[in-house]
Each structure stands twice: as C-alpha cells, then as structure tokens.
Scaffold this motif. Structure first.
Motif: not given
Length: 279
Positions: A196-201
C-alpha cells in the motif's frame, strides 16, 4: 627551516595544479557506511536524521568556501561544484581535496550529537574524496543528473527491499532474489499492491536527494535620516540632529539589504541549474 641544509627535501614535492578553465567537481563519499549504519541502528530504508547530518556538513563546507556554487547529496555522498574561475589554493588538487574532505568529516563528527543525540558514536566515521574536471556546463549538468538518477534507482530498490524484509517477512537473501531482474514499474507495483505504498508520495528528500544552492535574500535594515549621517560625520551635533529631525518631521526609513544564504532544496536537479550560471 628555510635556508638550512635540509631544505633540499622540498624538491621532492611535486606540483599538482588542476587544469585551469575547467569545472571542478569534488565528491566526498562515506567509507564503509554499511557498517556504520548497522552499528548505529540507522532506520531502514532511510534515516532522516543521518541525511540531515550530511546536509549540515555540506552546508558548513559551502559557508567556508565561497567558490562552491552548488552541492548535491544522496545517502553517504556529497558532490560540490566550484565556479569555473575558482583559484582556491592556486587550484592545488591535494590542498583543495584535503581541506574539503577534512572539513566535511569534522563537521559530520562534531554535529553527530545534534542529530542523533541518543546514539553515541562507537568509532570514527571517515570519508574519501576525489576531484573530477569537466570541460563544459553540459557535462556538469549531466554529472548531477546522473547522481540524481542514481538516487532514484537506489532509493526505489532499497524501499522495496526493506518493505519485503520488515513488512513481508522475507530474509535479505530472499528479498534480493525477489527483486532480481525487476524493472522500475514492477517495483512500483510491488510496493503499492503488497504494501500500500505509493512511491511518488514518499518524501522528496528520499526520492530526489538534497540540493544546496546560494540564494540572494533581501532584508530591511534601518536607514537613519540624512541629518543623522551628517551628525556622524561631525557636521552637526547630536542635539542639533534631534532638533532638526523633530522640526522637519523626519522619520526613520528602511532600506533593502541583500545577502546570500545557502538554501536546501529537495527537487529535480534541473530546477536548481540556475546555480550553474555564475560559473
């Protein structure tokens, strides 16, 4: 001592001037920082305290050496760009390299307690350094773009790797095997779908590194009325100044004062390239 019979030994010292008319880029790199981070329990995949400490050491270097116009840091390394016209220490490579590397290292050690107050140093950290000369601004821009691309590649890999280990229950060997042969898009998907990790955030500091540039800022300083200046010059007494000022209704004014500061950014390196122009 000069003029003694032993002075001949100076003939063995070789000159090491750097080629004039070229851009100097000096890079300091942490020695065996995998061990340092493990021994001092750095947070994985990124320890913001340690990164802030690196930024502080780099800022100290830029404050001391005004010929540096741009610096870029990632992980345990920092690159410093000197203006093309720099004549620091007559461009002697050994002098420049030893001074910058030693100042960076001493600042890192000196400021360690400020950023990691609950983690005493177990041994002395060290950094190596090198100077590379570049013939054009294009080559310099490409160098810094290369270092920032390296930041992204390494951070993406480490972010997924430690997610697999710390959240996915894999061993380090298994995590390396899982990531072997994957491309960037697959790593992004793995982070999002499994953790559940959005790298861009993630914080830009981790994804883009640190950029230090010199920025001019304007400050207001008190400017006394002209009659006060005359008083300082001895034209009138302080009492006469007050009387003249009161009679004329003179009030203190503000005038702008410009000074240069070292600003820390976490952005695409192309956005900070205006710092190359004064070179």
């Amino acid at each position: 001592m000069a003029g003694s019979k032993f002075a001949y030994v100076r003939n063995f010292e070789l000159p090491d001037p750097l080629l004039p008319g070229t851009f100097m880029v000096l890079r300091v790199d942490g020695h065996a920082f995998h061990r340092l981070s493990a021994e001092h329990d750095f947070v994985k995949p990124n320890d913001e305290r340690a990164l802030q400490l690196m930024d502080h050491a780099a800022r100290d270097v830029m404050k001391e050496f005004k010929d540096i116009v741009l610096a870029f840091g990632e992980s345990d390394e920092y690159s410093f760009l000197f203006r093309k016209s720099a004549a620091l220490y007559n461009r002697r490579e050994s002098k420049i390299l030893s001074m910058i590397t030693s100042l960076f290292t001493s600042s890192y050690v000196f400021n360690w307690p400020r950023y990691l107050p609950d983690t005493p140093l177990k041994y002395c950290p060290s950094f190596d350094g090198r100077i590379v000369l570049y013939p054009s601004a294009t080559a310099v821009r490409d160098y810094f773009s290369w270092r920032q691309a390296d930041t992204h590649i390494n951070n993406l890999y480490n972010t997924v790797f430690w997610a697999l280990v710390l959240k996915g229950g894999q061993t380090t060997t298994e995590a390396h095997a899982t990531l072997r042969g994957t491309v960037s898009s697959q790593k992004h998907e793995m982070l999002f779908s499994r953790f559940g990790i959005n790298y861009n955030e993630l914080p830009a500091r981790f994804r883009k590194g640190s950029v230090l540039v010199r920025t001019e800022v304007t400050e207001e300083e008190e400017n006394k009325p002209s009659v006060a200046v005359a008083a300082v010059q001895g034209s009138v007494s302080s009492s006469e100044e007050a009387a003249h000022a009161a009679a004329a209704g003179v009030t203190k004014q503000k005038k702008a004062r410009v000074r240069t500061i070292v600003e820390l950014l976490h952005c695409d390196i192309i956005d900070a390239r205006q710092a190359l122009h004064p070179c």
